[in-house]
Motif scaffolding. Structure first.
Motif, PDB file in Angstrom:
ATOM      1  N   PHE A   1       0.845  -1.193   0.000  1.00  0.00           N
ATOM      2  CA  PHE A   1       0.000   0.000   0.000  1.00  0.00           C
ATOM      3  C   PHE A   1       0.883   1.246   0.000  1.00  0.00           C
ATOM      4  CE2 PHE A   1      -3.594  -2.560   1.802  1.00  0.00           C
ATOM      5  CZ  PHE A   1      -4.595  -2.123   0.941  1.00  0.00           C
ATOM      6  N   TRP A   2       0.508   2.232  -0.823  1.00  0.00           N
ATOM      7  CA  TRP A   2       1.163   3.531  -0.876  1.00  0.00           C
ATOM      8  C   TRP A   2       0.097   4.629  -0.776  1.00  0.00           C
ATOM      9  CZ3 TRP A   2       6.565   3.669  -1.764  1.00  0.00           C
ATOM     10  CH2 TRP A   2       7.136   2.478  -2.215  1.00  0.00           C
ATOM     11  N   VAL A   3       0.514   5.838  -0.393  1.00  0.00           N
ATOM     12  CA  VAL A   3      -0.385   6.988  -0.381  1.00  0.00           C
ATOM     13  C   VAL A   3       0.368   8.201  -0.917  1.00  0.00           C
ATOM     14  CG1 VAL A   3       0.189   7.636   2.018  1.00  0.00           C
ATOM     15  CG2 VAL A   3      -2.013   8.343   1.034  1.00  0.00           C
ATOM     16  N   ASP A   4      -0.329   9.054  -1.658  1.00  0.00           N
ATOM     17  CA  ASP A   4       0.297  10.290  -2.132  1.00  0.00           C
ATOM     18  C   ASP A   4      -0.760  11.339  -2.427  1.00  0.00           C
ATOM     19  OD1 ASP A   4      -0.093  10.909  -5.198  1.00  0.00           O
ATOM     20  OD2 ASP A   4       0.148   8.746  -5.101  1.00  0.00           O
ATOM     21  N   LYS A   5      -0.312  12.572  -2.585  1.00  0.00           N
ATOM     22  CA  LYS A   5      -1.178  13.689  -2.976  1.00  0.00           C
ATOM     23  C   LYS A   5      -0.681  14.206  -4.303  1.00  0.00           C
ATOM     24  CE  LYS A   5      -4.284  17.006  -2.371  1.00  0.00           C
ATOM     25  NZ  LYS A   5      -4.216  17.643  -3.709  1.00  0.00           N
ATOM     26  N   ALA A   6      -1.506  14.062  -5.349  1.00  0.00           N
ATOM     27  CA  ALA A   6      -1.105  14.470  -6.688  1.00  0.00           C
ATOM     28  C   ALA A   6      -1.138  15.988  -6.834  1.00  0.00           C
ATOM     29  CB  ALA A   6      -2.030  13.828  -7.723  1.00  0.00           C
ATOM     30  N   ASN A   7      -0.087  16.540  -7.409  1.00  0.00           N
ATOM     31  CA  ASN A   7      -0.023  17.969  -7.713  1.00  0.00           C
ATOM     32  C   ASN A   7       0.355  18.137  -9.173  1.00  0.00           C
ATOM     33  OD1 ASN A   7      -0.455  19.147  -5.011  1.00  0.00           O
ATOM     34  ND2 ASN A   7       1.485  18.137  -4.517  1.00  0.00           N
ATOM     35  N   LYS A   8      -0.483  18.845  -9.927  1.00  0.00           N
ATOM     36  CA  LYS A   8      -0.205  19.053 -11.343  1.00  0.00           C
ATOM     37  C   LYS A   8       1.105  19.812 -11.520  1.00  0.00           C
ATOM     38  CE  LYS A   8      -4.934  18.953 -13.123  1.00  0.00           C
ATOM     39  NZ  LYS A   8      -5.980  19.698 -13.873  1.00  0.00           N
ATOM     40  N   GLY A   9       1.892  19.365 -12.507  1.00  0.00           N
ATOM     41  CA  GLY A   9       3.125  20.070 -12.818  1.00  0.00           C
ATOM     42  C   GLY A   9       4.292  19.713 -11.937  1.00  0.00           C
ATOM     43  N   SER A  10       4.130  18.769 -11.032  1.00  0.00           N
ATOM     44  CA  SER A  10       5.236  18.398 -10.151  1.00  0.00           C
ATOM     45  C   SER A  10       6.285  17.617 -10.928  1.00  0.00           C
ATOM     46  CB  SER A  10       4.735  17.581  -8.964  1.00  0.00           C
ATOM     47  OG  SER A  10       4.149  16.373  -9.406  1.00  0.00           O
ATOM     48  N   THR A  11       7.541  17.738 -10.536  1.00  0.00           N
ATOM     49  CA  THR A  11       8.622  17.000 -11.176  1.00  0.00           C
ATOM     50  C   THR A  11       8.629  15.569 -10.650  1.00  0.00           C
ATOM     51  OG1 THR A  11      10.227  17.544  -9.462  1.00  0.00           O
ATOM     52  CG2 THR A  11       9.980  19.117 -11.300  1.00  0.00           C
ATOM     53  N   ALA A  12       9.423  14.714 -11.299  1.00  0.00           N
ATOM     54  CA  ALA A  12       9.546  13.333 -10.836  1.00  0.00           C
ATOM     55  C   ALA A  12      10.054  13.289  -9.404  1.00  0.00           C
ATOM     56  CB  ALA A  12      10.477  12.561 -11.758  1.00  0.00           C
ATOM     57  N   ALA A  13      11.016  14.143  -9.092  1.00  0.00           N
ATOM     58  CA  ALA A  13      11.583  14.177  -7.737  1.00  0.00           C
ATOM     59  C   ALA A  13      10.535  14.629  -6.721  1.00  0.00           C
ATOM     60  CB  ALA A  13      12.801  15.082  -7.687  1.00  0.00           C
ATOM     61  N   GLU A  14       9.734  15.635  -7.103  1.00  0.00           N
ATOM     62  CA  GLU A  14       8.700  16.136  -6.184  1.00  0.00           C
ATOM     63  C   GLU A  14       7.621  15.090  -5.953  1.00  0.00           C
ATOM     64  OE1 GLU A  14       8.944  20.925  -7.218  1.00  0.00           O
ATOM     65  OE2 GLU A  14       7.641  19.601  -8.395  1.00  0.00           O
ATOM     66  N   TYR A  15       7.238  14.393  -7.033  1.00  0.00           N
ATOM     67  CA  TYR A  15       6.226  13.360  -6.876  1.00  0.00           C
ATOM     68  C   TYR A  15       6.735  12.225  -5.996  1.00  0.00           C
ATOM     69  CZ  TYR A  15       3.227   9.424  -7.590  1.00  0.00           C
ATOM     70  OH  TYR A  15       2.416   8.340  -7.340  1.00  0.00           O
ATOM     71  N   THR A  16       7.968  11.782  -6.256  1.00  0.00           N
ATOM     72  CA  THR A  16       8.533  10.685  -5.477  1.00  0.00           C
ATOM     73  C   THR A  16       8.626  11.068  -4.001  1.00  0.00           C
ATOM     74  OG1 THR A  16       9.807   9.935  -7.396  1.00  0.00           O
ATOM     75  CG2 THR A  16      10.512   9.142  -5.244  1.00  0.00           C
ATOM     76  N   ALA A  17       8.944  12.330  -3.735  1.00  0.00           N
ATOM     77  CA  ALA A  17       9.047  12.790  -2.349  1.00  0.00           C
ATOM     78  C   ALA A  17       7.690  12.769  -1.642  1.00  0.00           C
ATOM     79  CB  ALA A  17       9.641  14.192  -2.307  1.00  0.00           C
ATOM     80  N   SER A  18       6.616  12.960  -2.419  1.00  0.00           N
ATOM     81  CA  SER A  18       5.272  12.980  -1.818  1.00  0.00           C
ATOM     82  C   SER A  18       4.706  11.576  -1.636  1.00  0.00           C
ATOM     83  CB  SER A  18       4.319  13.801  -2.680  1.00  0.00           C
ATOM     84  OG  SER A  18       3.946  13.094  -3.851  1.00  0.00           O
ATOM     85  N   LEU A  19       5.318  10.596  -2.277  1.00  0.00           N
ATOM     86  CA  LEU A  19       4.837   9.219  -2.233  1.00  0.00           C
ATOM     87  C   LEU A  19       5.315   8.544  -0.946  1.00  0.00           C
ATOM     88  CD1 LEU A  19       3.425   6.926  -3.865  1.00  0.00           C
ATOM     89  CD2 LEU A  19       5.682   6.415  -4.837  1.00  0.00           C
ATOM     90  N   LYS A  20       4.393   8.018  -0.178  1.00  0.00           N
ATOM     91  CA  LYS A  20       4.725   7.395   1.103  1.00  0.00           C
ATOM     92  C   LYS A  20       4.288   5.929   1.132  1.00  0.00           C
ATOM     93  CE  LYS A  20       6.082  11.420   2.569  1.00  0.00           C
ATOM     94  NZ  LYS A  20       7.541  11.725   2.643  1.00  0.00           N
ATOM     95  N   LYS A  21       5.237   5.068   1.471  1.00  0.00           N
ATOM     96  CA  LYS A  21       4.915   3.648   1.621  1.00  0.00           C
ATOM     97  C   LYS A  21       4.161   3.431   2.922  1.00  0.00           C
ATOM     98  CE  LYS A  21       7.129  -0.889   2.101  1.00  0.00           C
ATOM     99  NZ  LYS A  21       8.418  -1.629   2.073  1.00  0.00           N
ATOM    100  N   ILE A  22       3.064   2.680   2.862  1.00  0.00           N
ATOM    101  CA  ILE A  22       2.301   2.357   4.067  1.00  0.00           C
ATOM    102  C   ILE A  22       2.791   1.049   4.673  1.00  0.00           C
ATOM    103  CG2 ILE A  22       0.001   1.837   4.980  1.00  0.00           C
ATOM    104  CD1 ILE A  22      -1.163   3.612   2.776  1.00  0.00           C
ATOM    105  N   TYR A  23       2.708  -0.044   3.905  1.00  0.00           N
ATOM    106  CA  TYR A  23       3.178  -1.337   4.423  1.00  0.00           C
ATOM    107  C   TYR A  23       3.128  -2.370   3.310  1.00  0.00           C
ATOM    108  CZ  TYR A  23       4.171  -4.910   7.922  1.00  0.00           C
ATOM    109  OH  TYR A  23       4.781  -5.896   8.662  1.00  0.00           O
ATOM    110  N   THR A  24       4.041  -3.337   3.374  1.00  0.00           N
ATOM    111  CA  THR A  24       4.050  -4.472   2.456  1.00  0.00           C
ATOM    112  C   THR A  24       3.572  -5.712   3.197  1.00  0.00           C
ATOM    113  OG1 THR A  24       5.901  -3.578   1.174  1.00  0.00           O
ATOM    114  CG2 THR A  24       5.476  -5.939   0.970  1.00  0.00           C
TER     115      THR A  24
END
Length: 203
Positions: free
Chosen positions: A32-55
């Motif tokens: 499970f992952w969670v994130d908040k999508a923001n239009k125009g974000s870079t790959a680095a910004e998107y990856t930084a917003s992506l949070k792993k919940i648990y495997t």
């Protein structure tokens, strides 16, 4: 982001681990992952917003996590929950899914929680296997609350045309009374082959 896995207590993590270790094994692990999508974000910004919940790798592990995290309708608008096979991040740049595609369902808000749960169970139970072409599989699922109807997406790792055609039927059955009593017909079901910008979320 209103919900963050970083706020899990050690006791919560221990409970996830204990339940997962005693459960019925799945064919593969899922994350499970969670994130908040923001239009125009870079790959680095998107990856930084992506949070792993648990495997997790068992049925009990799934329920332990699913029952602990907020329901999908409690996420902020345009946030996402992702369930990805193994520990893949929901990024098209992942070489395993870089040629994949998605099926999108728009759900009435009153039905999203129920449809999301049934699709998750179908995915981890490999119930879509018979509908996919050899060499293809379900890479992951995503759900995102929207201002009107909510969005649920099913990602295929290879997007083989046979899989895209058959997935329509499988997804429709999964979200209708034919397989799950009382579930509604999705508002819309369309093929969305993968054509994503760098750094964009997988589904």
């Amino acid at each position: 982001m209103a919900f963050s896995p970083s706020n899990f207590s050690p006791a919560t993590i221990n409970k996830f681990s204990s339940q997962d270790s005693l459960g019925v094994p799945l064919q593969t692990s899922w994350t499970f992952w969670v994130d908040k999508a923001n239009k125009g974000s870079t790959a680095a910004e998107y990856t930084a917003s992506l949070k792993k919940i648990y495997t997790f790798s068992t049925v009990q592990g799934f329920w332990s996590v699913f029952n602990h995290i907020p329901a999908c309708h409690d996420l902020p608008i345009r946030s996402y929950y992702h369930l990805m096979r193994e520990e893949r991040q929901p990024l098209w740049e992942d070489p395993v899914i870089s040629k994949g595609g998605t099926w999108r369902l728009k759900c009435y808000k009153k039905d999203t929680v129920r449809v999301w749960k049934e699709l998750l169970l179908a995915a981890i139970g490999e119930q879509f296997d018979s509908s996919l072409a050899p060499g293809d599989n379900i890479a992951g699922l995503s759900v995102s609350p929207r201002p009107r109807d909510d969005l649920i997406q099913d990602g295929l790792s290879a997007a083989i045309m046979e899989s895209l055609n058959n997935a329509a039927t499988a997804l429709s059955k999964t979200t209708e009374a034919g397989n799950f009593v009382g579930l509604p017909q999705p508002t819309m079901l369309t093929s969305q082959p993968q054509q994503m910008d760098t750094g964009s979320t997988m589904p």
